[in-house]
Design a protein around this motif. Structure first.
Motif, PDB file in Angstrom:
ATOM      1  N   LYS A  96       0.835  -1.213   0.000  1.00  0.00           N
ATOM      2  CA  LYS A  96       0.000   0.000   0.000  1.00  0.00           C
ATOM      3  C   LYS A  96       0.862   1.253   0.000  1.00  0.00           C
ATOM      4  CE  LYS A  96      -4.317  -1.776   1.208  1.00  0.00           C
ATOM      5  NZ  LYS A  96      -5.301  -2.121   2.149  1.00  0.00           N
ATOM      6  N   ARG A  97       0.361   2.272  -0.659  1.00  0.00           N
ATOM      7  CA  ARG A  97       1.122   3.529  -0.753  1.00  0.00           C
ATOM      8  C   ARG A  97       0.367   4.634  -0.015  1.00  0.00           C
ATOM      9  NH1 ARG A  97       1.597   8.073  -4.504  1.00  0.00           N
ATOM     10  NH2 ARG A  97      -0.383   7.347  -5.336  1.00  0.00           N
ATOM     11  N   ASP A  98       1.106   5.356   0.805  1.00  0.00           N
ATOM     12  CA  ASP A  98       0.505   6.470   1.544  1.00  0.00           C
ATOM     13  C   ASP A  98       0.705   7.737   0.715  1.00  0.00           C
ATOM     14  OD1 ASP A  98      -0.580   7.873   3.781  1.00  0.00           O
ATOM     15  OD2 ASP A  98       1.470   8.525   4.238  1.00  0.00           O
TER      16      ASP A  98
ATOM     17  N   THR B 256       2.530  11.177   1.993  1.00  0.00           N
ATOM     18  CA  THR B 256       3.988  11.218   2.222  1.00  0.00           C
ATOM     19  C   THR B 256       4.789  10.897   0.954  1.00  0.00           C
ATOM     20  OG1 THR B 256       3.893   8.940   2.993  1.00  0.00           O
ATOM     21  CG2 THR B 256       3.880  10.659   4.688  1.00  0.00           C
ATOM     22  N   CYS B 257       4.099  10.526  -0.094  1.00  0.00           N
ATOM     23  CA  CYS B 257       4.801  10.164  -1.340  1.00  0.00           C
ATOM     24  C   CYS B 257       5.325  11.424  -2.035  1.00  0.00           C
ATOM     25  CB  CYS B 257       3.843   9.429  -2.265  1.00  0.00           C
ATOM     26  SG  CYS B 257       4.538   9.081  -3.882  1.00  0.00           S
ATOM     27  N   ILE B 258       6.590  11.394  -2.422  1.00  0.00           N
ATOM     28  CA  ILE B 258       7.181  12.579  -3.066  1.00  0.00           C
ATOM     29  C   ILE B 258       7.251  12.420  -4.597  1.00  0.00           C
ATOM     30  CG2 ILE B 258       8.509  13.371  -1.047  1.00  0.00           C
ATOM     31  CD1 ILE B 258      10.951  11.871  -2.303  1.00  0.00           C
ATOM     32  N   SER B 259       6.568  11.401  -5.091  1.00  0.00           N
ATOM     33  CA  SER B 259       6.464  11.143  -6.539  1.00  0.00           C
ATOM     34  C   SER B 259       7.814  11.076  -7.245  1.00  0.00           C
ATOM     35  CB  SER B 259       5.581  12.216  -7.207  1.00  0.00           C
ATOM     36  OG  SER B 259       4.306  12.208  -6.649  1.00  0.00           O
ATOM     37  N   CYS B 260       8.739  10.392  -6.611  1.00  0.00           N
ATOM     38  CA  CYS B 260      10.070  10.280  -7.215  1.00  0.00           C
ATOM     39  C   CYS B 260      10.157   9.146  -8.244  1.00  0.00           C
ATOM     40  CB  CYS B 260      11.123  10.060  -6.137  1.00  0.00           C
ATOM     41  SG  CYS B 260      10.891   8.477  -5.283  1.00  0.00           S
ATOM     42  N   SER B 261       9.158   8.264  -8.237  1.00  0.00           N
ATOM     43  CA  SER B 261       9.079   7.109  -9.167  1.00  0.00           C
ATOM     44  C   SER B 261      10.181   6.077  -8.982  1.00  0.00           C
ATOM     45  CB  SER B 261       9.083   7.586 -10.627  1.00  0.00           C
ATOM     46  OG  SER B 261       7.946   8.334 -10.881  1.00  0.00           O
ATOM     47  N   LYS B 262      10.896   6.153  -7.888  1.00  0.00           N
ATOM     48  CA  LYS B 262      11.956   5.174  -7.657  1.00  0.00           C
ATOM     49  C   LYS B 262      11.369   3.758  -7.574  1.00  0.00           C
ATOM     50  CE  LYS B 262      16.300   5.432  -5.353  1.00  0.00           C
ATOM     51  NZ  LYS B 262      17.044   5.770  -4.175  1.00  0.00           N
ATOM     52  N   CYS B 263      10.177   3.665  -6.964  1.00  0.00           N
ATOM     53  CA  CYS B 263       9.525   2.349  -6.819  1.00  0.00           C
ATOM     54  C   CYS B 263       9.235   1.747  -8.195  1.00  0.00           C
ATOM     55  CB  CYS B 263       8.245   2.473  -6.004  1.00  0.00           C
ATOM     56  SG  CYS B 263       7.193   3.832  -6.506  1.00  0.00           S
ATOM     57  N   ASP B 264       8.811   2.590  -9.132  1.00  0.00           N
ATOM     58  CA  ASP B 264       8.510   2.084 -10.485  1.00  0.00           C
ATOM     59  C   ASP B 264       9.782   1.561 -11.147  1.00  0.00           C
ATOM     60  OD1 ASP B 264       6.036   3.094  -9.986  1.00  0.00           O
ATOM     61  OD2 ASP B 264       6.324   4.927 -11.153  1.00  0.00           O
TER      62      ASP B 264
ATOM     63  N   VAL C  55       3.780   1.458  -9.461  1.00  0.00           N
ATOM     64  CA  VAL C  55       3.534   1.558  -8.017  1.00  0.00           C
ATOM     65  C   VAL C  55       3.254   3.006  -7.610  1.00  0.00           C
ATOM     66  CG1 VAL C  55       4.463   0.973  -5.729  1.00  0.00           C
ATOM     67  CG2 VAL C  55       5.185  -0.341  -7.716  1.00  0.00           C
ATOM     68  N   SER C  56       3.932   3.922  -8.222  1.00  0.00           N
ATOM     69  CA  SER C  56       3.874   5.319  -7.762  1.00  0.00           C
ATOM     70  C   SER C  56       2.511   5.986  -7.998  1.00  0.00           C
ATOM     71  CB  SER C  56       4.960   6.146  -8.454  1.00  0.00           C
ATOM     72  OG  SER C  56       4.715   6.187  -9.838  1.00  0.00           O
ATOM     73  N   HIS C  57       1.631   5.327  -8.745  1.00  0.00           N
ATOM     74  CA  HIS C  57       0.298   5.901  -8.937  1.00  0.00           C
ATOM     75  C   HIS C  57      -0.800   5.060  -8.290  1.00  0.00           C
ATOM     76  CE1 HIS C  57       2.524   8.026 -12.143  1.00  0.00           C
ATOM     77  NE2 HIS C  57       1.767   9.042 -11.707  1.00  0.00           N
TER      78      HIS C  57
ATOM     79  N   ALA D  78      13.153   0.445  -1.659  1.00  0.00           N
ATOM     80  CA  ALA D  78      13.792   1.523  -2.442  1.00  0.00           C
ATOM     81  C   ALA D  78      13.195   2.897  -2.130  1.00  0.00           C
ATOM     82  CB  ALA D  78      13.641   1.238  -3.938  1.00  0.00           C
ATOM     83  N   CYS D  79      11.995   2.910  -1.560  1.00  0.00           N
ATOM     84  CA  CYS D  79      11.310   4.189  -1.317  1.00  0.00           C
ATOM     85  C   CYS D  79      12.146   5.069  -0.370  1.00  0.00           C
ATOM     86  CB  CYS D  79       9.935   3.910  -0.718  1.00  0.00           C
ATOM     87  SG  CYS D  79       9.020   5.419  -0.395  1.00  0.00           S
ATOM     88  N   PRO D  80      12.476   6.289  -0.782  1.00  0.00           N
ATOM     89  CA  PRO D  80      13.435   7.089  -0.009  1.00  0.00           C
ATOM     90  C   PRO D  80      12.843   7.872   1.177  1.00  0.00           C
ATOM     91  CG  PRO D  80      12.839   8.236  -2.017  1.00  0.00           C
ATOM     92  CD  PRO D  80      12.064   6.955  -2.016  1.00  0.00           C
ATOM     93  N   THR D  81      11.511   7.896   1.327  1.00  0.00           N
ATOM     94  CA  THR D  81      10.940   8.835   2.312  1.00  0.00           C
ATOM     95  C   THR D  81      11.193   8.439   3.767  1.00  0.00           C
ATOM     96  OG1 THR D  81       8.831   7.703   2.445  1.00  0.00           O
ATOM     97  CG2 THR D  81       9.041   9.369   0.730  1.00  0.00           C
ATOM     98  N   LYS D  82      11.369   7.144   4.006  1.00  0.00           N
ATOM     99  CA  LYS D  82      11.526   6.603   5.374  1.00  0.00           C
ATOM    100  C   LYS D  82      10.328   6.981   6.256  1.00  0.00           C
ATOM    101  CE  LYS D  82      15.669   5.283   4.211  1.00  0.00           C
ATOM    102  NZ  LYS D  82      15.583   4.158   3.342  1.00  0.00           N
TER     103      LYS D  82
ATOM    104  N   ASP E   2       7.255   5.247   5.952  1.00  0.00           N
ATOM    105  CA  ASP E   2       6.270   4.195   5.679  1.00  0.00           C
ATOM    106  C   ASP E   2       5.340   4.578   4.533  1.00  0.00           C
ATOM    107  OD1 ASP E   2       7.289   2.477   7.465  1.00  0.00           O
ATOM    108  OD2 ASP E   2       5.733   2.732   8.995  1.00  0.00           O
ATOM    109  N   THR E   3       5.900   5.201   3.519  1.00  0.00           N
ATOM    110  CA  THR E   3       5.067   5.560   2.361  1.00  0.00           C
ATOM    111  C   THR E   3       4.584   4.289   1.674  1.00  0.00           C
ATOM    112  OG1 THR E   3       6.390   7.537   2.114  1.00  0.00           O
ATOM    113  CG2 THR E   3       5.017   6.917   0.238  1.00  0.00           C
ATOM    114  N   LEU E   4       5.487   3.333   1.553  1.00  0.00           N
ATOM    115  CA  LEU E   4       5.086   2.037   1.010  1.00  0.00           C
ATOM    116  C   LEU E   4       5.190   1.010   2.125  1.00  0.00           C
ATOM    117  CD1 LEU E   4       6.828   1.875  -2.490  1.00  0.00           C
ATOM    118  CD2 LEU E   4       4.400   2.072  -2.046  1.00  0.00           C
ATOM    119  N   VAL E   5       4.104   0.258   2.325  1.00  0.00           N
ATOM    120  CA  VAL E   5       4.133  -0.771   3.372  1.00  0.00           C
ATOM    121  C   VAL E   5       3.481  -2.050   2.845  1.00  0.00           C
ATOM    122  CG1 VAL E   5       4.113   0.756   5.379  1.00  0.00           C
ATOM    123  CG2 VAL E   5       1.942   0.042   4.347  1.00  0.00           C
TER     124      VAL E   5
HETATM  125  S1  SF4 Z   1       9.447   5.444  -4.172  1.00  0.00           S
HETATM  126 FE1  SF4 Z   1       8.123   6.084  -2.488  1.00  0.00          FE
HETATM  127  S2  SF4 Z   1       8.129   8.293  -2.638  1.00  0.00           S
HETATM  128 FE2  SF4 Z   1       8.937   7.574  -4.575  1.00  0.00          FE
HETATM  129  S3  SF4 Z   1       7.105   7.440  -5.867  1.00  0.00           S
HETATM  130 FE3  SF4 Z   1       7.361   5.459  -4.965  1.00  0.00          FE
HETATM  131  S4  SF4 Z   1       6.063   5.526  -3.139  1.00  0.00           S
HETATM  132 FE4  SF4 Z   1       6.377   7.618  -3.787  1.00  0.00          FE
END
Ligand code: SF4
Ligand code: SF4
Length: 481
Positions: free
Chosen positions: A212-214, A217-225, A234-236, A254-258, A260-263
């Motif tokens: 799940k993505r919060d 707190t997501c900064i839309s960096c697309s690193k997860c994709d 994942v990022s959408h 990989a999510c950089p926010t630390k 719990d944006t992705l859990v």
């Molecule tokens: S890696 Fe984390 S912060 Fe970056 S887009 Fe994906 S969910 Fe959002």
């Protein structure tokens, strides 16, 4: 500075690497030692292929063992609880693709993507393959996928390239093709062609496990994709519902926010990644334990004499690793006659030789284990459908050496047998039961079903299929004719 890989991802790679090495060693031992089953016995998909036959008649398609059902059960349980956890954590073939994916990344230093539209269409291919395999396996009662299976081809590489090319031409081509493709497109086989992946994808519709993505707190960096090996967006997504997700947690780690944006969640409850892993391993280990306790899951193949003692011995049980000595002891055939039948010489092929070594020892280029099965069946006078033959190619009773009068009397007595409407042949019935139900003699039933004259009359039909070379669907078809 290169970032350190999270511990859980190191662990995942160690697990997958160990499985791949373990499987490779296992396939090597199968070629060199007696009693180590072939890779087919470790393939959970074999459980699915034999399921119909097992449920209908209590026996298995050739090369498939009860352990395959156990492994399939484990995967179904895993699939329901943790989606495609098996693909991401426990599949040695996934690991092999991972190795080639890693080589590709090192070589090309970039990530390739299949055009979205084509990718969407191609992903359906695995479901089509799954349906085709189930249909044709059900129709033929054979392991139809085997010659096309890249994993089976990989598992037989220790036998040498010539042997693999002879037995698994298509499978070998697919193996090379998908490994090359994996260098460009991660897990190409998992995405497009794996029938087991398709089963898992279907099971993953049960929404117990989700990433799940919060959003806040997501900064839309697309690193997860970018790290997702299955190219999921994942990022959408608020919740990753894609049946393609292999629960690898690459996106989460990989999510950089630390923050719990992705859990990971199980039943909508946030669950620690390590807890998910422990649950996944516990389910798989639990199933393996049940398999061991019930004797269904074995890592050594039962010997011919063991099968003989159990009363379930069938010529189809003869393996490439069986020796001539063992074969003569278990089936009681005459050794000299057997050698004559196979056209081999004792001075070149000692009785302690494994059947699969016959070609090499006797200088016969294309000797196959199935020739030994056919020869033993012929000496015993029992029908045997050689591998790759269709029912019409099977030797008729008249063509075998079995009691010449038996077939003729069976046919003549069969002609007077009337099958009442609504009669259903069950695997639990004995020949005596069937005769009683049809108001006929056991001989008439034996004739109608085309069974050998010496078959026991008081044993359930489903228990004798493997010994007498039939399946329940085949008998039912004969009754219906
Ligand atoms: S890696 Fe984390 S912060 Fe970056 S887009 Fe994906 S969910 Fe959002
Ligand atoms: S969505 Fe995340 S957990 Fe699922 S396959 Fe992609 S990276 Fe792995």
């Amino acid at each position: 500075m290169a970032q350190r890989m999270p511990k859980i991802q190191v662990f995942r790679r160690v697990v997958l690497g160990t499985l791949l090495v373990g499987l490779t060693v296992f396939t090597f031992l199968h070629q060199k030692l007696q009693g180590i089953p072939a890779i087919d016995a470790l393939d959970p998909f074999g459980g699915l292929e034999t399921l119909f036959k097992w449920l209908a008649g209590g026996d298995f398609i050739k090369k498939i063992e009860p352990g395959n059902i156990v492994l399939l059960g484990a995967i179904v349980a895993l699939g329901i609880v943790l989606s495609r956890f098996f693909c991401g954590w426990l599949c040695a073939f996934g690991a092999l693709q991972g190795v080639f994916g890693w080589i590709g990344k090192k070589l090309f230093k970039r990530r390739f993507e299949v055009p979205k539209k084509l990718d969407r269409v191609l992903r359906w291919m695995k479901y089509v393959i799954l349906v085709a395999i189930i249909y044709f396996t059900w129709k033929t009662g054979e392991l139809v996928i085997r010659p096309y299976d890249p994993l089976a081809a990989y598992g037989h590489l220790p036998a040498g390239l010539t042997a693999v090319w002879t037995e698994f031409k298509v499978g070998f081509i697919l193996l090379v093709l998908f490994m090359v493709l994996s260098m460009f497109y991660e897990r190409a086989f998992c995405k497009y062609a794996c029938p087991l992946g398709a089963v898992n994808a279907i099971l993953s519709r049960v929404p117990l496990f989700r990433i799940k993505r919060d959003k806040p707190t997501c900064i839309s960096c697309s690193k997860c994709d970018r790290v997702c090996p299955m190219n999921i967006d994942v990022s959408h997504a608020e919740s990753v519902k894609s049946p393609e997700c292999i629960s690898c947690f690459e996106c989460v780690t990989a999510c950089p926010t630390k923050k719990d944006t992705l859990v990971a969640t199980i039943g909508n409850k946030k669950t620690k990644l390590w807890t998910v892993v422990i649950i996944g391993f516990a389910i798989y280990a639990g199933a393996a334990l049940i398999g061991q306790v019930t004797g269904m899951l074995r890592f050594t193949a039962p010997s011919l004499s063991e099968l003989s003692d159990k009363g379930t011995l069938n010529v189809a049980d003869i393996k490439g690793s069986s020796t001539y000595e063992e074969l003569v002891g278990a089936f009681g055939v005459d050794l000299d006659q057997l050698y004559r039948e196979l056209g081999i010489d004792k001075t070149k092929v000692p009785t302690t030789s494994m059947i699969k070594d016959t070609g090499k020892l006797a200088g016969i280029e294309d000797f196959e284990t199935d020739q030994a099965r056919v020869a033993v069946a012929k000496l015993l006078g029992i029908p045997y459908e050689g591998e790759g033959t269709t029912p019409t190619e099977t030797a008729t009773p008249e063509e075998t050496t079995a009691e010449p009068g038996a077939a003729a009397s069976a046919v003549s007595s069969e002609s007077s047998l009337m099958i009442p409407e609504g009669f259903a042949l069950e695997g639990t019935m004995t020949i005596q039961d069937v005769a009683k139900a049809l108001n006929a003699t056991p001989q008439q039933v034996i004739g109608k079903l085309g069974l050998p004259q010496d078959i026991p009359l008081d044993k359930p039909l489903r228990e004798m299929g493997s010994l007498y070379g039939y399946t329940m669907p085949q008998l039912k078809e004969k009754i219906a004719q």
